[in-house]
Each structure stands twice: as structure tokens, then as C-alpha cells.
Design an enzyme around this catalytic site. Structure first.
Site, PDB file in Angstrom:
ATOM      1  CG  HIS A  45      -1.771  -1.058   1.527  1.00 36.23           C
ATOM      2  ND1 HIS A  45      -3.107  -0.969   1.258  1.00 36.23           N
ATOM      3  CD2 HIS A  45      -1.569  -2.282   2.064  1.00 36.23           C
ATOM      4  CE1 HIS A  45      -3.703  -2.112   1.612  1.00 36.23           C
ATOM      5  NE2 HIS A  45      -2.796  -2.915   2.108  1.00 36.23           N
ATOM      6  CD  GLU A 127      -1.109   1.540   4.201  1.00 38.04           C
ATOM      7  OE1 GLU A 127      -0.688   2.224   3.237  1.00 38.04           O
ATOM      8  OE2 GLU A 127      -2.310   1.228   4.374  1.00 38.04           O
ATOM      9  CG  HIS A 163      -5.158  -1.474  -1.343  1.00 31.94           C
ATOM     10  ND1 HIS A 163      -5.489  -0.437  -0.503  1.00 31.94           N
ATOM     11  CD2 HIS A 163      -6.179  -2.379  -1.235  1.00 31.94           C
ATOM     12  CE1 HIS A 163      -6.651  -0.712   0.087  1.00 31.94           C
ATOM     13  NE2 HIS A 163      -7.089  -1.875  -0.336  1.00 31.94           N
ATOM     14  CG  ASP A 173      -3.104   2.018  -1.869  1.00 32.95           C
ATOM     15  OD1 ASP A 173      -4.281   1.870  -2.217  1.00 32.95           O
ATOM     16  OD2 ASP A 173      -2.612   1.422  -0.895  1.00 32.95           O
TER      17      ASP A 173
END
Ligand code: ZN
Length: 194
Positions: A45, A127, A163, A173
């Protein structure tokens, strides 16, 4: 069996799924994985809060349900979300863990991978602090590759997806500036011997 997987002087994953050495800031936005669910997917992400700004406390606040909806106009639209990821890699490569990998983090939302829905059940979410408009940092690629190698050694991971790959039309993303070829090339590099 030892309690952790050692990878040449690279990162270690503890038995409950913590990356050794990474600061752990517990997110309440997690729960148990379904019985028998193995970790088979890694989801990449990107996030920045406020959008396009780096280095602030917004991501940690979002994942710990402490985001102040009045602090930025965008925050009012997301402050009620109950979301998390297992790991965050900052611009300087620094890593923060929010959910042990043995638990289910709430990062993917409605999603599908190779015909299987609810990707949170069987994935680890990472992330990268970033956005669509700015290239990611060298340190982020290096850290992502290192933690991916460690996760692959600890779990039966069969695939890596963005993602946007598992939630097309809904998520973009990690975005157009994430260099997948570079990431995969780094992954194939042998880890440093030591
Ligand atoms: Zn995402």
C-alpha cells in the site's frame, strides 16, 4: 524449532509475527484470522496524511483511532475509519508495526486475489509512506525488500500484490510511482552475508 526465523543478519520475525527491532504501536483495528488461514499474500500500500505530506503523526493517529477530524479538512472524511496495516515503512526506511502478523489487520477492505475474497484473512499489509505524485525513497525499497524476504521465510507467501490489484477501481495505491521492477530486482538479490 526456535522461536524466530533468522535470516543472515537481516530481519527476524518472532513466532507471533512481530518484526524484531521495529517499534510496535498497537492498533485496536485487528482481530483473529479465520481458523486455518495461512498467510499467503503480501499487499503493498501507500499512504500519506495529510495527502502528499510526509513525516507527520497522521498515519499513526489513523491506525490508532486518534486522528483529530478538525486538524485537516481531509481528516474529517476519514477519522471514523477503523483501519490498520501490519507495517508502515517511513520515507527514511524506518519501520513501525501496528498489528502482529499472526493477527488480521484491516488494510485491504473489499478485495479479491486469484478469485479469493476478503484478502485481509490471508495477507500481510505493508504501507509505504508515499503518494501518487512522488517517487519512493531508496531506503523504502531496501526495507520493503528486506521485510518481504523475512516474511517469505516465516510464512507460505505465494504472491505479492498492490492494493490497486486486489481492489481495482476502488484503490490506486501504491500508485504509478511505485517501481515494481525495482522491488522485484531487489528481492532477488541475495541478502548480505554476515
Ligand atoms: Zn491501500
Amino acid at each position: 524449532m526456535t522461536s524466530r526465523q533468522h535470516l543472515d543478519s537481516e530481519l527476524c520475525i518472532t513466532e507471533d509475527g512481530r518484526v524484531e527491532g521495529a517499534p510496535f504501536i498497537a492498533s485496536p483495528n485487528c482481530d483473529a484470522r479465520p481458523a486455518g488461514a495461512a498467510i499467503e499474500l503480501l499487499v503493498v500500500h501507500a499512504i500519506s496524511l495529510p495527502p502528499g505530506e510526509f513525516g507527520g503523526p497522521g498515519i499513526v493517529e489513523l491506525f490508532t483511532n486518534r486522528l483529530d477530524s478538525a486538524a485537516h479538512p481531509y481528516y474529517a472524511t476519514i477519522s471514523d475509519l477503523k483501519v490498520s496495516a501490519h507495517l508502515l515503512i517511513r520515507r527514511d526506511g524506518g519501520m513501525v508495526q501496528f498489528v502482529a502478523c499472526g493477527m488480521r489487520a484491516w488494510h485491504a477492505g473489499a478485495s479479491s486475489w486469484r478469485g479469493r475474497e476478503r484478502c485481509n484473512d490471508f495477507s500481510v499489509g505493508i504501507e509505504l509512506e508515499g503518494c501518487d505524485a512522488v517517487a519512493f525513497e531508496d531506503a523504502q525499497y531496501g526495507r520493503l525488500a528486506a521485510v518481504t524476504r523475512a516474511l517469505r521465510a516465516a510464512y507460505p507467501i505465494r504472491g505479492i500484490a498492490g492494493h490497486s490489484d486486489i481492489a481495482p477501481g476502488r484503490k490506486t495505491d501504491p500508485g504509478p510511482r511505485f517501481d515494481w521492477a525495482r522491488f522485484y530486482a531487489l528481492l532477488e538479490e541475495a541478502p548480505a552475508r554476515g
